[in-house]
Write a protein that holds these residues in place. Structure first.
Motif, PDB file in Angstrom:
ATOM      1  N   LEU A 165      26.419  55.540  51.735  1.00 56.78           N
ATOM      2  CA  LEU A 165      25.054  55.829  51.322  1.00 56.78           C
ATOM      3  C   LEU A 165      24.989  56.115  49.831  1.00 56.78           C
ATOM      4  O   LEU A 165      24.125  55.573  49.118  1.00 56.78           O
ATOM      5  CB  LEU A 165      24.518  57.030  52.109  1.00 56.78           C
ATOM      6  N   TYR A 166      25.885  56.949  49.340  1.00 60.50           N
ATOM      7  CA  TYR A 166      25.887  57.275  47.917  1.00 60.50           C
ATOM      8  C   TYR A 166      26.166  56.031  47.084  1.00 60.50           C
ATOM      9  O   TYR A 166      25.531  55.812  46.039  1.00 60.50           O
ATOM     10  CB  TYR A 166      26.925  58.346  47.614  1.00 60.50           C
ATOM     11  N   ASN A 221      19.589  63.373  49.726  1.00 64.82           N
ATOM     12  CA  ASN A 221      19.426  62.012  50.236  1.00 64.82           C
ATOM     13  C   ASN A 221      19.849  61.944  51.705  1.00 64.82           C
ATOM     14  O   ASN A 221      19.151  61.368  52.540  1.00 64.82           O
ATOM     15  CB  ASN A 221      20.253  61.042  49.396  1.00 64.82           C
ATOM     16  N   TRP A 222      20.968  62.551  52.025  1.00 63.28           N
ATOM     17  CA  TRP A 222      21.464  62.593  53.410  1.00 63.28           C
ATOM     18  C   TRP A 222      20.449  63.292  54.318  1.00 63.28           C
ATOM     19  O   TRP A 222      20.181  62.842  55.429  1.00 63.28           O
ATOM     20  CB  TRP A 222      22.812  63.307  53.441  1.00 63.28           C
ATOM     21  N   ARG A 223      19.871  64.387  53.832  1.00 65.02           N
ATOM     22  CA  ARG A 223      18.876  65.103  54.633  1.00 65.02           C
ATOM     23  C   ARG A 223      17.673  64.224  54.925  1.00 65.02           C
ATOM     24  O   ARG A 223      17.174  64.184  56.056  1.00 65.02           O
ATOM     25  CB  ARG A 223      18.414  66.372  53.898  1.00 65.02           C
ATOM     26  N   THR A 256      14.804  55.074  59.010  1.00 63.30           N
ATOM     27  CA  THR A 256      16.226  54.955  59.306  1.00 63.30           C
ATOM     28  C   THR A 256      16.385  54.340  60.690  1.00 63.30           C
ATOM     29  O   THR A 256      15.744  54.784  61.643  1.00 63.30           O
ATOM     30  CB  THR A 256      16.917  56.329  59.267  1.00 63.30           C
ATOM     31  N   SER A 310      28.363  58.646  54.692  1.00 64.53           N
ATOM     32  CA  SER A 310      27.744  59.343  53.567  1.00 64.53           C
ATOM     33  C   SER A 310      28.203  58.755  52.238  1.00 64.53           C
ATOM     34  O   SER A 310      27.412  58.643  51.291  1.00 64.53           O
ATOM     35  CB  SER A 310      28.055  60.842  53.627  1.00 64.53           C
ATOM     36  N   TRP A 314      18.054  61.547  57.692  1.00 65.22           N
ATOM     37  CA  TRP A 314      18.021  62.021  59.076  1.00 65.22           C
ATOM     38  C   TRP A 314      16.845  62.944  59.337  1.00 65.22           C
ATOM     39  O   TRP A 314      16.817  63.666  60.331  1.00 65.22           O
ATOM     40  CB  TRP A 314      19.333  62.741  59.405  1.00 65.22           C
ATOM     41  N   GLN A 353      23.308  65.299  48.878  1.00 63.48           N
ATOM     42  CA  GLN A 353      22.972  66.152  50.023  1.00 63.48           C
ATOM     43  C   GLN A 353      21.502  65.991  50.415  1.00 63.48           C
ATOM     44  O   GLN A 353      21.170  65.895  51.602  1.00 63.48           O
ATOM     45  CB  GLN A 353      23.276  67.613  49.694  1.00 63.48           C
TER      46      GLN A 353
END
Length: 332
Positions: free
Chosen positions: A288-289, A262-264, A230, A285, A267, A260
């Motif tokens: 991203l989705y 994917n977001w984790r 990232t 977010s 980062w 959720q």
């Protein structure tokens, strides 16, 4: 010409010669271990403890530096360098070795402007030079490395060696794909602890929008099931920020199964952009989705949306709407 006039001229010429050759003024000469130590170099040597200091005995007399601006004396345990503008400062250990490898005072770091200092962790040390500051830690830094310029400023904003990036483990180096996905997007990288990097680019029109002009950024190698790395960039002129996620092959296929998670993973090894507002988080977010959900293979090669998922913090926070995502191609 009278005798007094000639004497005055000779005295003046001697003073000018001293300034040109860079010899250090102040204390009287003193013979130590068979070598003469003098001036401000002698003052600093005595301040440190003389022969009982880490420097030990001198191994050379005082020499003028090649640029003619300063003077130095080598010792068993290091050196003392002096100029009229920086004063006299010792350089020793791994920092001296690295500085010497970069060309001594003729390198981009220039002369030392301060003595070596202990870091707040009680183990590492730092020393400031004209062109940056060297940092060293016995186990964390992989040697001594200088941090300066835009990267140094960004690192300082994150708390220096006590912050999220820790100690530098390399010096700065030129790299491609900085600020953009293309090999022509060149810039500077510097690696820090835990596979994190700080980045700088002068800016190119072929790069990400935030790096069309000068930008700084940071990158974390995540090696998560869905995310390789990232990157986060900030444009220095207008403050715009963007996030760029490089998915794995599994990420292209499966990352839309659990937003959720994917977001984790995004980062997992990269700090969230600082002072993030809830509106920015919501927008990023959803972008991203959108990218994960519509990362279909393209005819021929590649995937819809490109090799990275580019998330701009300035995009509006829109309601969840797959039709809008398709219409905008995840760039609302």
């Amino acid at each position: 010409m009278g005798r007094r006039t000639r004497a005055a001229l000779l005295l003046a010429a001697g003073l000018v010669g001293s300034l040109i050759t860079g010899t250090s003024p102040a204390a009287a000469d003193e013979s130590v271990c068979g070598h003469v130590v003098r001036g401000e170099i002698l003052d600093k040597y005595k301040e440190l403890g003389g022969q009982n200091s880490p420097l030990g005995c001198p191994t050379t007399p005082e020499h003028t530096t090649p640029d003619g601006r300063g003077a130095y004396t080598h010792f068993q345990g290091g050196s003392i360098y002096w100029t009229a503008s920086t004063g006299a400062h010792p350089v020793w250990g791994t920092i001296r070795d690295s500085w010497a490898g970069q060309g001594w005072e003729r390198g981009k770091l220039g002369y030392p402007v301060g003595d070596e200092l202990k870091n707040p962790d009680g183990q590492g040390v730092r020393q400031q030079f004209q062109g940056g500051t060297y940092y060293w830690h016995p186990t964390k830094s992989n040697g001594a490395h200088a941090v300066g310029g835009r990267i140094g400023q960004l690192w300082g904003q994150w708390g220096h060696e006590g912050g999220r990036f820790g100690y530098p483990v390399t010096g700065e180096y030129d790299a491609v794909k900085v600020g953009g996905n293309l090999s022509e997007n060149t810039g500077v990288r510097q690696r820090f602890q835990n596979d994190r990097f700080l980045l700088w680019s002068a800016g190119q029109t072929s790069a990400f929008e935030t790096c069309h002009s000068e930008c700084v950024g940071y990158l974390g190698v995540t090696n998560q099931p869905w995310v390789k790395q990232t990157e986060v960039y900030t444009n220095l002129a207008n403050g715009k920020r963007s996030v760029h996620v490089t998915p794995t092959e599994a990420g292209f296929k499966d990352a839309d199964d659990d937003l959720q998670e994917n977001w984790r993973q995004v980062w997992a090894n990269t700090p969230l952009f600082p002072n993030a507002t809830q509106t920015e988080i919501n927008s990023v977010s959803k972008q991203l989705y959108c990218h994960a959900a519509f990362a279909f293979p393209k005819p021929g090669d590649g995937r819809f949306g490109g090799p990275t998922w580019d998330l701009e913090t300035w995009r509006a926070d829109i309601p969840w709407d797959s039709g809008e995502a398709l219409r905008t191609q995840c760039n609302w």
